[in-house]
Design an enzyme around this catalytic site. Structure first.
Site, mmCIF file in Angstrom:
data_model
loop_
_atom_site.group_PDB
_atom_site.id
_atom_site.type_symbol
_atom_site.label_atom_id
_atom_site.label_comp_id
_atom_site.label_asym_id
_atom_site.label_seq_id
_atom_site.Cartn_x
_atom_site.Cartn_y
_atom_site.Cartn_z
ATOM 1 N N THR A 195 0.887 -1.170 0.000
ATOM 2 C CA THR A 195 0.000 0.000 0.000
ATOM 3 C C THR A 195 0.921 1.214 0.000
ATOM 4 O O THR A 195 2.106 1.106 0.320
ATOM 5 C CB THR A 195 -0.944 -0.017 1.226
ATOM 6 O OG1 THR A 195 -1.789 -1.170 1.157
ATOM 7 C CG2 THR A 195 -1.821 1.223 1.343
ATOM 8 N N THR A 255 -3.757 1.164 -2.954
ATOM 9 C CA THR A 255 -3.264 -0.193 -2.687
ATOM 10 C C THR A 255 -3.634 -1.197 -3.767
ATOM 11 O O THR A 255 -4.659 -1.052 -4.438
ATOM 12 C CB THR A 255 -3.831 -0.686 -1.334
ATOM 13 O OG1 THR A 255 -3.177 -1.901 -0.969
ATOM 14 C CG2 THR A 255 -5.330 -0.911 -1.384
ATOM 15 N N ASN A 261 -3.034 -4.239 -2.293
ATOM 16 C CA ASN A 261 -2.926 -5.102 -1.112
ATOM 17 C C ASN A 261 -1.487 -5.575 -0.933
ATOM 18 O O ASN A 261 -0.601 -4.761 -0.751
ATOM 19 C CB ASN A 261 -3.934 -6.246 -1.121
ATOM 20 C CG ASN A 261 -4.083 -6.856 0.283
ATOM 21 O OD1 ASN A 261 -3.858 -6.154 1.279
ATOM 22 N ND2 ASN A 261 -4.428 -8.115 0.381
ATOM 23 N N GLY A 307 -0.646 -2.298 6.008
ATOM 24 C CA GLY A 307 -1.598 -3.308 6.484
ATOM 25 C C GLY A 307 -2.188 -2.920 7.815
ATOM 26 O O GLY A 307 -2.685 -1.809 8.006
HETATM 27 N N1 GLY Z 1 -5.104 -3.770 1.786
HETATM 28 C C1 GLY Z 1 -4.797 -3.112 2.995
HETATM 29 C C2 GLY Z 1 -5.930 -2.370 3.547
HETATM 30 O O1 GLY Z 1 -6.787 -1.928 2.799
HETATM 31 O O2 GLY Z 1 -6.023 -2.228 4.728
#
Ligand code: GLY
Length: 586
Positions: free
Chosen positions: A396, A414, A416, A489
């Protein structure tokens, strides 16, 4: 160094903060410099008119050029987002999504734009379970089933329609050039290619672009992304229709379906970003504006600030057990609520008003004790997922912008995990996300970040997976005085929280606030985290005496922070030394 003197803080003037020396040394270590040179890297950037702080330098330079041409904060953020799709392909991109919080100073209006990916129409709650009913974790993290319907392109278009000033093609031009002409790859990128290749996560069409002739690139090698340049050029000319319908859409669907995934052309054609009411809270006399569900970020940021509002963190002092004890307890409580209540508000009732209420904070705070932890945290069944304990679990990215009119944008973007699903749609250059892992594959099964989630975040067709992204603005009356956000994250929310506390409670300047070592607790696993060498032995012993247990991680988060110094009439900014970004004022 510029001090943020105009923010009303609880900082005691003249108070000696023993840990700041440690902060500067930590900064110097991160920058690879001897401690004596710390001052050279520690001053925040300054700007009279505006500021861009971005996780990657080329995106920052391109965004500030847009501001210089009279573009709005939204224009600059759009340019940064498209450049990041080229230069940080491990972090965000056209095949992913983003969450954006902004402020229109003229209208005195804060807004939130949800460009989160959605589950394909054929998705089911059981799709990540094996025949025996247990979670097959890799299925939601790598490959075709992990791919959700991308949202970023539609979101950036909707942001431009609402808040843009410069022509759309102008905003994409730097990204087209960088993709077409290439750029010298930084070690951050080549190292991630090597690491993800070794893990076997990169599909053949991905390798054809990033590992030509099967060879891993070295730092400094040129990365040319011709297909991505053509895709960006088509977007520049035709807008999002070029992405969500037609050849590019067909190529994404073909790539996913050939590998056994669910994405369809109807999923893409139906995708819309959603304008939402931001989350609002109050802390130390300021208004905090952040991202609502389907992100958990704003809700739990405000919830933690509400719990902490009654603690005199400034008197306790940065880095003390007295400050970190209530912060860790507030984090634990908030992440427990996250696991119980949060999900896509269009699919389940999320009790937002209650979660961010004073009453909820008061009742949670009432259970806390000064001398020991109040609530045992939870160890996940099966232990902590590998991604959580790896040195680079995250990805991200984030960009923070303010323009000459006082408009601001915080955009967290992001695909991910690192390089998303590891898949690339051949002929387009578009890397496909693995955002499906942010759903609960099963109630109480940890995702790649170790986050435990419940029924509210179960997979359903068209649903948005729960996010931790926390793009945030802090206002003093009608003026933005702080813009922040972070990748990382599960640590995104706590990194953003600590940036705000470092400024508003401890009186740090922007550079100190992003550099200072951070702590983290997410309720499950049961241990807290601190950064390696980020907590003094005596503080750790005192916290352990109170019942905290710890793991260490090398680094947590990568905060991109802008702080207004109203006394000096300037913006100050700093990009977290944990990353490779930069702050540019103008
Ligand atoms: N993919 C990380 C988040 O959206 O928290």
């Amino acid at each position: 160094m510029i001090r943020s003197t105009t923010l009303r803080t609880t900082r005691r003037t003249g108070r000696r903060n023993d840990c700041l020396g440690g902060v500067l040394v930590f900064t110097a270590l991160l920058a690879g410099l001897p401690a004596a040179d710390a001052a050279a890297v520690d001053a925040p950037a300054r700007g009279r008119r505006g500021m861009v702080v971005c996780a990657e330098p080329a995106a920052g330079h391109a965004a500030v050029a847009v501001l210089r041409e009279g573009g709005s904060a939204a224009d600059a953020a759009i340019t940064a987002a498209f450049v990041l799709a080229v230069t940080e392909p491990y972090a965000s991109g056209l095949g992913g999504g983003g969450l954006i919080v902004g402020y229109d100073r003229h209208e005195r209006r804060a807004y939130a734009l949800d460009a989160r990916e959605t589950a394909p129409a054929a998705a089911t709650p059981q799709m990540f379970l094996g025949d025996d009913g247990t979670v097959v974790a890799d299925r939601s993290r790598t490959g075709a089933l992990s791919v959700a319907v991308p949202g970023l392109v539609r979101g950036l278009w909707q942001l431009h329609q609402s808040c843009g000033r410069l022509p759309w093609p102008r905003l994409l031009a730097p990204a087209v050039t960088l993709a077409r002409d290439g750029f010298a790859m930084p070690e951050m990128l080549t190292a991630r290619l090597a690491e993800q290749h070794a893990l076997g996560r990169l599909a053949a069409d991905f390798q054809a672009v990033f590992l030509p002739q099967g060879r891993l690139p070295d730092p400094g090698d040129r990365l040319v992304q011709g297909d991505l340049a053509r895709t960006l050029s088509q977007l520049a000319q035709a807008g999002p229709a070029a992405f969500y319908t037609g050849e590019i859409a067909a190529a994404m669907v073909a790539a996913v379906q050939a590998a056994g995934g669910l994405l369809t052309t109807d999923d893409l054609a139906a995708y819309r970003a959603v304008w939402r009411e931001p989350i609002r809270g109050h802390y130390r006399g300021h208004t905090v504006v952040s991202m609502p569900p389907p992100s958990s970020g704003g809700v739990h940021l405000v919830q933690m600030l509400n719990i902490l509002a009654d603690f005199d963190l400034a008197a306790a002092g940065y880095g003390s057990a007295e400050a970190w004890h209530p912060m860790l307890e507030a984090m634990k409580l908030a992440y427990r609520d996250r696991s119980l209540y949060l999900g896509d508000p269009d699919f389940s009732t999320v009790p937002v008003d209650w979660l961010i209420s004073r009453a909820r904070a008061d009742s949670l705070r009432a259970g806390l004790r000064h001398d020991r932890v109040a609530m045992p945290a939870e160890e996940p069944a099966g232990g902590v997922p590998a991604a959580v304990v790896s040195p680079e679990p995250e990805h991200t990215t984030h960009v923070s912008v303010v323009d000459a009119d006082g408009n601001a944008v915080a955009a967290t973007l992001t695909i991910n995990l690192v390089f998303g699903s590891g898949m690339l749609a051949a002929g387009t250059g578009v890397i496909l996300n693995d955002q499906m892992d942010d759903f609960a594959a099963a109630a109480h099964a940890p995702n790649a970040f170790g986050l435990i989630q419940g029924e509210a975040n179960a997979v359903a067709p068209g649903k948005r997976p729960l996010s931790s992204m926390t793009p945030t603005l802090v206002l003093d009356r009608d003026d933005v005085v702080l813009v922040a956000g972070s990748p990382g994250g599960s640590v995104i929310i706590t990194a953003t929280l600590q940036a705000i506390i470092h400024v508003l409670d401890f009186g740090m300047d922007a550079r100190q606030a992003v550099s200072a070592p951070r702590v983290h607790h997410q309720w499950s696993p049961a241990d807290a985290w601190h950064e390696s060498f980020g907590m003094s032995p005596s503080t750790r012993r005192e916290l352990e005496r109170r019942g905290h247990t710890f793991r260490t991680r090398p680094l947590m988060g990568n905060v991109q922070l802008i702080v207004r110094d109203r006394a000096a009439g300037i913006w100050t900014g700093a990009s977290d030394p944990r990353g490779m970004g930069l702050a540019i004022g103008y």
